[in-house]
Design a protein around this motif. Structure first.
Motif, PDB file in Angstrom:
ATOM      1  N   ILE A  36       0.844  -1.200   0.000  1.00 28.41           N
ATOM      2  CA  ILE A  36       0.000   0.000   0.000  1.00 28.41           C
ATOM      3  C   ILE A  36       0.879   1.249   0.000  1.00 28.41           C
ATOM      4  O   ILE A  36       0.617   2.198  -0.741  1.00 28.41           O
ATOM      5  N   ARG A  37       1.929   1.240   0.794  1.00 30.85           N
ATOM      6  CA  ARG A  37       2.830   2.395   0.840  1.00 30.85           C
ATOM      7  C   ARG A  37       3.500   2.626  -0.511  1.00 30.85           C
ATOM      8  O   ARG A  37       3.658   3.766  -0.945  1.00 30.85           O
ATOM      9  N   ARG A  38       3.907   1.561  -1.182  1.00 27.27           N
ATOM     10  CA  ARG A  38       4.560   1.696  -2.485  1.00 27.27           C
ATOM     11  C   ARG A  38       3.603   2.202  -3.557  1.00 27.27           C
ATOM     12  O   ARG A  38       4.003   2.918  -4.462  1.00 27.27           O
ATOM     13  N   ALA A  39       2.325   1.796  -3.466  1.00 23.73           N
ATOM     14  CA  ALA A  39       1.352   2.127  -4.503  1.00 23.73           C
ATOM     15  C   ALA A  39       0.692   3.491  -4.301  1.00 23.73           C
ATOM     16  O   ALA A  39      -0.030   3.956  -5.175  1.00 23.73           O
ATOM     17  N   ASP A  41       0.712   7.434  -1.711  1.00 24.57           N
ATOM     18  CA  ASP A  41       1.549   8.389  -0.977  1.00 24.57           C
ATOM     19  C   ASP A  41       1.349   8.274   0.534  1.00 24.57           C
ATOM     20  O   ASP A  41       1.561   9.232   1.263  1.00 24.57           O
ATOM     21  N   VAL A  42       0.971   7.087   1.004  1.00 25.54           N
ATOM     22  CA  VAL A  42       0.802   6.859   2.437  1.00 25.54           C
ATOM     23  C   VAL A  42       2.181   6.959   3.091  1.00 25.54           C
ATOM     24  O   VAL A  42       3.121   6.289   2.680  1.00 25.54           O
ATOM     25  N   GLU A  46       1.932   2.612   9.917  1.00 21.53           N
ATOM     26  CA  GLU A  46       0.728   2.722  10.739  1.00 21.53           C
ATOM     27  C   GLU A  46      -0.450   3.248   9.922  1.00 21.53           C
ATOM     28  O   GLU A  46      -1.563   2.751  10.019  1.00 21.53           O
ATOM     29  N   THR A  47      -0.190   4.249   9.100  1.00 13.46           N
ATOM     30  CA  THR A  47      -1.249   4.785   8.243  1.00 13.46           C
ATOM     31  C   THR A  47      -1.648   3.754   7.188  1.00 13.46           C
ATOM     32  O   THR A  47      -2.831   3.606   6.875  1.00 13.46           O
TER      33      THR A  47
END
Length: 158
Positions: A36-39, A41-42, A46-47
């Motif tokens: 999710i972080r890679r895909a 801008d999170v 934790e987010t």
């Protein structure tokens, strides 16, 4: 089951990007959060975990004994709106305060304040700040899903 998480508000496209990062084959939470972080801008794990849980509340991700996986549920506004209202803790309560007259975040928070469970009040030193922020996020997501509108004067039912 109602999920308590309400991550920072994003567009439907950004939500779809986060969902698309979760594999169809079950994988563990760490790998899904990393994806999710890679895909998107999170900014942090934790987010990303908040988004993973939120996606689960919306029925876009499911969990099995082998991990999390992307469901084949279509990403349409009506399905998301229904899942949001029914599965995200506080969403129905926030939406029930809205009518045709715009209400500010402060007014909506004041209306739902009595519904905040005692255990939530005792969990945070400044629970009112935490829940005020939560109400603001819930209103933002409700706007994203077409359940309310934001005007210059506040939020009103769609």
């Amino acid at each position: 089951m109602r999920y308590k998480v309400a991550p920072p508000v994003r567009s439907l496209a950004a939500l779809n990007d986060a969902r698309g990062a979760v594999p169809l084959v079950p994988d563990d939470e760490s790998d899904c959060c990393r994806a999710i972080r890679r895909a998107s801008d999170v900014p942090d794990r934790e987010t990303a975990r908040e988004y993973l849980t939120f996606l689960r509340a919306l029925g876009l991700v499911a969990e099995s004994d082998r991990g999390y996986y992307r469901t084949r549920t279509e990403l349409d506004e009506e399905t998301l709106a229904t899942a949001f209202r029914e599965n995200v803790f506080g969403a129905a309560e926030v939406l029930d305060t809205l009518g045709s007259d715009p209400r500010t975040v402060d007014e909506v928070f004041a209306a739902v304040r009595p519904a905040v469970p005692r255990w939530e009040r005792e969990r945070h030193a400044d629970w009112e700040r935490v829940w005020h922020s939560r109400v603001e996020r819930l209103l933002g997501w409700a706007t994203t899903f077409g359940l309310c509108r934001r005007t210059d004067a506040g939020y009103e039912a769609a």
